[in-house]
Design a protein around this motif. Structure first.
Motif, mmCIF file in Angstrom:
data_model
loop_
_atom_site.group_PDB
_atom_site.id
_atom_site.type_symbol
_atom_site.label_atom_id
_atom_site.label_comp_id
_atom_site.label_asym_id
_atom_site.label_seq_id
_atom_site.Cartn_x
_atom_site.Cartn_y
_atom_site.Cartn_z
ATOM 1 N N MET A 165 0.884 -1.155 -0.177
ATOM 2 C CA MET A 165 0.085 0.080 0.038
ATOM 3 C C MET A 165 0.796 1.226 0.003
ATOM 4 S SD MET A 165 -3.217 -0.516 2.784
ATOM 5 C CE MET A 165 -2.035 -1.459 3.880
ATOM 6 N N GLU A 166 0.428 2.243 -0.829
ATOM 7 C CA GLU A 166 0.982 3.487 -0.831
ATOM 8 C C GLU A 166 0.724 4.280 0.454
ATOM 9 O OE1 GLU A 166 3.449 4.228 -2.807
ATOM 10 O OE2 GLU A 166 2.857 2.820 -4.115
ATOM 11 N N ARG A 167 1.524 5.294 0.867
ATOM 12 C CA ARG A 167 1.404 6.073 2.094
ATOM 13 C C ARG A 167 0.043 6.581 2.183
ATOM 14 N NH1 ARG A 167 4.608 6.979 6.216
ATOM 15 N NH2 ARG A 167 6.318 6.280 4.904
ATOM 16 N N HIS A 168 -0.637 7.377 1.226
ATOM 17 C CA HIS A 168 -1.848 7.859 1.177
ATOM 18 C C HIS A 168 -3.055 6.638 1.373
ATOM 19 C CE1 HIS A 168 -1.848 6.751 -3.083
ATOM 20 N NE2 HIS A 168 -3.262 6.723 -2.916
ATOM 21 N N GLN A 169 -2.683 5.384 0.982
ATOM 22 C CA GLN A 169 -3.627 4.419 1.000
ATOM 23 C C GLN A 169 -3.644 4.030 2.618
ATOM 24 O OE1 GLN A 169 -2.211 1.889 -1.999
ATOM 25 N NE2 GLN A 169 -4.309 1.834 -2.881
ATOM 26 N N HIS A 170 -2.238 3.938 3.415
ATOM 27 C CA HIS A 170 -2.419 3.833 4.816
ATOM 28 C C HIS A 170 -3.144 4.574 5.310
ATOM 29 C CE1 HIS A 170 2.102 2.386 3.865
ATOM 30 N NE2 HIS A 170 1.275 1.784 3.213
ATOM 31 N N LYS A 171 -3.172 5.915 5.403
ATOM 32 C CA LYS A 171 -4.074 6.956 5.965
ATOM 33 C C LYS A 171 -5.567 6.611 5.486
ATOM 34 C CE LYS A 171 -1.530 9.710 8.173
ATOM 35 N NZ LYS A 171 -1.761 10.165 9.762
ATOM 36 N N GLU A 172 -5.815 6.395 4.486
ATOM 37 C CA GLU A 172 -7.106 5.874 3.869
ATOM 38 C C GLU A 172 -7.780 4.629 4.661
ATOM 39 O OE1 GLU A 172 -7.545 5.424 -0.379
ATOM 40 O OE2 GLU A 172 -7.173 7.481 -0.884
ATOM 41 N N VAL A 173 -6.962 3.643 4.993
ATOM 42 C CA VAL A 173 -7.225 2.422 5.666
ATOM 43 C C VAL A 173 -7.913 2.726 7.027
ATOM 44 C CG1 VAL A 173 -6.774 0.221 6.332
ATOM 45 C CG2 VAL A 173 -6.196 0.847 4.281
ATOM 46 N N THR A 174 -6.808 3.557 7.654
ATOM 47 C CA THR A 174 -7.133 3.678 9.025
ATOM 48 C C THR A 174 -8.224 4.623 9.172
ATOM 49 O OG1 THR A 174 -5.299 5.661 8.947
ATOM 50 C CG2 THR A 174 -4.639 3.590 9.808
ATOM 51 N N GLU A 175 -8.298 5.584 8.447
ATOM 52 C CA GLU A 175 -9.621 6.461 8.203
ATOM 53 C C GLU A 175 -11.042 5.530 8.227
ATOM 54 O OE1 GLU A 175 -8.881 9.466 5.368
ATOM 55 O OE2 GLU A 175 -7.470 10.654 6.702
ATOM 56 N N PHE A 176 -10.823 4.677 7.100
ATOM 57 C CA PHE A 176 -11.879 3.673 6.887
ATOM 58 C C PHE A 176 -12.286 3.306 8.144
ATOM 59 C CE2 PHE A 176 -13.490 -0.399 5.753
ATOM 60 C CZ PHE A 176 -14.626 -0.297 4.879
ATOM 61 N N ILE A 177 -11.510 2.377 8.900
ATOM 62 C CA ILE A 177 -11.538 1.764 10.180
ATOM 63 C C ILE A 177 -12.056 2.662 11.259
ATOM 64 C CG2 ILE A 177 -10.525 0.545 12.206
ATOM 65 C CD1 ILE A 177 -8.638 -0.793 10.096
ATOM 66 N N VAL A 178 -11.580 3.945 11.472
ATOM 67 C CA VAL A 178 -11.952 4.869 12.418
ATOM 68 C C VAL A 178 -13.649 5.257 11.998
ATOM 69 C CG1 VAL A 178 -11.881 6.989 13.127
ATOM 70 C CG2 VAL A 178 -9.681 5.941 13.051
ATOM 71 N N HIS A 179 -13.704 5.503 10.802
ATOM 72 C CA HIS A 179 -15.229 5.661 10.221
ATOM 73 C C HIS A 179 -16.096 4.646 10.666
ATOM 74 C CE1 HIS A 179 -18.285 7.672 7.968
ATOM 75 N NE2 HIS A 179 -18.405 6.429 7.482
ATOM 76 N N HIS A 180 -15.664 3.302 10.588
ATOM 77 C CA HIS A 180 -16.600 2.226 11.082
ATOM 78 C C HIS A 180 -16.244 1.623 12.610
ATOM 79 C CE1 HIS A 180 -16.872 2.233 6.582
ATOM 80 N NE2 HIS A 180 -18.143 1.832 6.732
ATOM 81 N N ARG A 181 -15.815 2.676 13.331
ATOM 82 C CA ARG A 181 -15.266 2.448 14.893
ATOM 83 C C ARG A 181 -16.160 1.346 15.493
ATOM 84 N NH1 ARG A 181 -13.882 7.405 17.128
ATOM 85 N NH2 ARG A 181 -11.636 6.997 16.537
ATOM 86 N N GLU A 182 -17.329 1.852 15.518
ATOM 87 C CA GLU A 182 -18.214 0.991 16.332
ATOM 88 C C GLU A 182 -18.536 -0.436 15.803
ATOM 89 O OE1 GLU A 182 -22.830 1.025 18.047
ATOM 90 O OE2 GLU A 182 -22.078 2.986 16.838
ATOM 91 N N GLU A 183 -18.499 -0.570 14.287
ATOM 92 C CA GLU A 183 -18.586 -1.787 14.027
ATOM 93 C C GLU A 183 -17.424 -2.636 14.185
ATOM 94 O OE1 GLU A 183 -19.290 0.955 12.505
ATOM 95 O OE2 GLU A 183 -20.871 0.861 10.954
ATOM 96 N N PHE A 184 -16.261 -1.999 13.900
ATOM 97 C CA PHE A 184 -14.945 -2.515 14.038
ATOM 98 C C PHE A 184 -14.705 -3.206 15.541
ATOM 99 C CE2 PHE A 184 -10.262 -2.399 15.387
ATOM 100 C CZ PHE A 184 -9.859 -3.239 14.447
ATOM 101 N N GLN A 185 -15.056 -2.299 16.531
ATOM 102 C CA GLN A 185 -15.098 -2.772 17.908
ATOM 103 C C GLN A 185 -16.025 -3.953 18.299
ATOM 104 O OE1 GLN A 185 -15.751 0.745 20.207
ATOM 105 N NE2 GLN A 185 -13.949 1.716 20.045
#
Length: 283
Positions: free
Chosen positions: A1-21
């Motif tokens: 993954m490129e660096r900008h994609q790394h941020k996108e993935v973490t933002e994706f997980i944070v956006h779905h924080r409740e479902e992830f937890q």
């Protein structure tokens, strides 16, 4: 993954924080049952820390990941949390992370040919699994080091308690020794004896060995050096209660304590003698 994609993935997980937890808790049911207890007893927020760990892993922040793992290791060891729980939790994080990486890929990998997609998955798998393994390795080392330091401190405390120097007059003290004296304990005896002679201003130290049945050769020779050190500090060493088994061993080794210490029969007889002498001198 490129660096900008790394941020996108973490933002994706944070956006779905409740479902992830929720996914995470469903993957680690044993930990989920104790998550509130762990928060209350150790002030360890497992869900918050899981998100922090995932961020460091996904974004390739190795230094931050290792530092965080070391802090976690100390915290878990300090609050006596088990490694079994930690393993279950980290493996649950791994599975939940992979689930959401798959969800992210489903939304962001359109147009890639199969070869490029496989290469992307391979690189992602290596990065994520290497990061989690580095976390576990640093965590276990930190956890183990803390436990070892704690055990050594406790052992040293116990050993010092097993060397009870008891003042019986302003300048006379008794040291009753019992049990096994190994090379580690004789070092503790040496340290405690010399320090207490200095701090308590002891002029006569009566060492009762009636509770000692045996010493190995190295310990006997080291004990001689302890007696020498007592003499060098201007203190008289008196040994009582030498048992027949130990005396026979010393005879066969051609070893004697006479150069640095007076030897007497029993502790009771010796104390009676010293107190009688002191009473006569005070008249």
């Amino acid at each position: 993954m490129e660096r900008h994609q790394h941020k996108e993935v973490t933002e994706f997980i944070v956006h779905h924080r409740e479902e992830f937890q929720n996914k995470l808790l469903s993957e680690a049911k044993e930990v989920a049952n104790k998550i509130n207890d762990i928060l209350q007893s150790g002030n360890i927020d497992l869900l918050k820390n899981a998100e922090k760990m995932v961020t460091y892993v996904v974004e390739g922040k190795e230094n931050e990941l290792i530092s965080f793992a070391k802090q976690e290791g100390v915290a878990w060891a300090e609050h006596a949390l088990t490694l079994t729980l930690k393993l279950e939790w980290v493996h649950a994080i791994r599975r939940a992370l992979w689930y959401y990486l798959f969800q992210y890929d489903q939304q962001n990998t359109h147009g890639l040919n199969i070869s490029d997609y496989r290469l992307k998955v391979f690189e992602m798998e290596k990065r994520i699994n290497d990061g989690i393994d580095k976390f576990l390795n640093s965590f276990f080392i930190s956890y183990s080091n803390y436990k070892d330091e704690l055990l050594n401190a406790q052992r040293k405390m116990v050993e010092h308690l097993s060397v009870p120097i008891i003042p019986i007059s302003p300048y006379i003290a008794v040291l009753p020794l019992i049990g096994v004296i190994d090379i580690y304990r004789i070092h503790t005896i040496e340290e405690k004896v010399l320090m207490d002679i200095s701090s308590l201003k002891i002029r006569t130290l009566i060492m009762d060995l009636s509770g000692i049945t045996d010493m190995d050769i190295d310990v006997i020779h080291h004990f001689q050096r302890v007696l020498s050190g007592i003499s060098l500090m201007g203190c008289e060493a008196v040994i009582t209660g030498l048992r027949a088994e130990l005396v026979r061993k010393m005879i066969h080794l051609d070893v004697s304590f006479d150069e640095y210490a007076a030897t007497k029969g029993t502790l009771q007889q010796t104390l009676t003698e010293y107190f009688t002498t002191n009473a006569m001198e005070s008249i």
